[in-house]
Design an enzyme around this catalytic site. Structure first.
Site, PDB file in Angstrom:
ATOM      1  CB  CYS A 272      27.378  28.253  58.422  1.00 13.09           C
ATOM      2  SG  CYS A 272      28.181  28.982  57.792  1.00 13.09           S
TER       3      CYS A 272
ATOM      4  CE  LYS B 278      37.237  34.096  51.225  1.00 10.73           C
ATOM      5  NZ  LYS B 278      36.731  35.279  51.403  1.00 10.73           N
TER       6      LYS B 278
HETATM    7 ZN   LIG Z   1      28.290  29.064  56.102  1.00  9.11          ZN
END
Ligand SMILES: [Zn+2]
Length: 349
Positions: free
Chosen positions: A43, A173
């Site tokens: 990320c 998530k």
């Molecule tokens: Zn990520």
């Protein structure tokens, strides 16, 4: 598609929150008296790429994918073949979007997961994971993000189970758990909604009003870890991969040395057509060689004896369907080419 560095500065990991929330799983090094960490996730790299230029609302969604090699420290007791390793490749993507695009983008990922898993014949279960204890951000952000994911699932008519407190530290998530042929489940794909990283890294885009706004970020993987997915696939098919996936699709056997040149001609025709084939030219009994190919789960065995050589045919044997008789080589080749192109599953094994 992007590629970001393996080793990045400590300050970056402090900013991303990994330093506080993920440190036990990371590896570190010192270069010129500065701390660096080996990336456990892709990320921050994707975020740096986003920050290299100014973005307008018209550029979004921006989807950056990376086949990223990550390292995570696991206790040696929990390492297990390819299932659990310390270094693996993620089929990662980070999508930067307007808040109004969340539902469509998450729906797009859900559809992609479905398409990819169906090719292999996997069924899967869906779980929605909510805020864990050790996490960043406001309750309000978490509620909005969780509702957006639930909304996308409902839009696709998918039933799912809620996993309280099992989200990532930066957002809720959706997890996809593959079910293999033995009924075991494996968590592979995830879609994570993230309002935190864009905040931490001060990501912006210029809106229609000419002002700066905060994009929303989605982290997603489909296979998860490529290495682990290959392990799951291998177990799922018990080594007998469908023809399109089999590392060796065809093995050719002359009955005696006299047909060796013919067998090699057959082999080179197959190879030219892009079919993964080998020829077993050893001076062994044909029954022995076939038994070996069966054990290696090679889908097709082509026996080329005297009769096949003079007729320009091959005697076809399939690992599950047995003896299929002699056919002209061209006919066998067009059949197997179609089977591969259609990614057919093998119902016989
Ligand atoms: Zn990520």
């Amino acid at each position: 598609e992007i590629r970001t560095p393996l080793i990045m500065n400590r300050s970056l990991w402090e900013r991303s929150g990994h330093w506080d929330h993920y440190r036990e799983n990371m590896y570190f090094t010192r270069i010129d008296d500065v701390d660096y960490a080996v990336k456990p996730m892709n990320c921050p790299g994707a975020i740096l790429v986003y920050r290299t230029r100014l973005h307008s609302y018209r550029d979004l969604p921006l989807r950056l994918c990376e086949m990223g090699l990550v390292h995570r420290h696991e206790l040696s007791g929990v390492l297990h073949g390819l299932m659990r390793v310390r270094a693996f490749t993620q089929d990662d993507a980070h999508i930067f979007m307007l808040p109004s695009q969340i539902r469509d983008e998450v729906t797009g990922v859900i559809e992609m997961v479905d398409r990819f898993y169906s090719v292999f014949g996997f069924r899967y279960k869906v779980e929605l994971s909510t805020r864990p204890e050790n996490s960043m951000g406001s309750d309000e952000d978490w509620e909005t993000a969780t509702a957006a994911l639930a909304d996308a699932l409902a839009g696709r008519g998918l039933s799912y189970q809620v996993n309280e407190g099992d989200g990532a530290f930066y957002g809720p998530k959706i997890d996809f758990h593959l079910e293999d042929c033995l009924g075991r489940t494996w968590q592979c794909g995830t879609v994570q909604l993230d309002f935190q990283m864009p905040e931490k890294f001060d990501l912006t885009y210029i809106g229609e009003d000419g002002h700066r706004h905060r994009p929303v970020m989605v982290h997603r993987v489909i296979f998860g870890s490529i290495e682990r997915f290959i392990a799951i696939l291998t177990e799922h098919f018990a080594g007998a991969f469908p023809t399109w996936l089999a590392p060796e699709q065809v093995r050719v056997f002359p009955i005696t040395d006299r047909q060796a040149a013919y067998a090699q001609g057959v082999l080179s025709s197959l190879e030219t057509a892009g079919i993964r084939a080998t020829a077993d030219l050893r001076n062994e009994k044909i029954t022995y060689k076939i038994r070996e190919a069966q054990r290696a789960h090679v889908p097709y065995m082509l026996v080329t004896g005297e009769r096949e050589m003079s007729a320009g045919t091959v005697a076809v044997r399939h690992r599950g369907r047995g003896d299929l008789g002699a056919v002209p080589l061209a006919e066998f080749m067009s059949e197997i080419a179609r089977e591969i192109a259609e990614k057919k599953r093998d119902e016989s094994v």
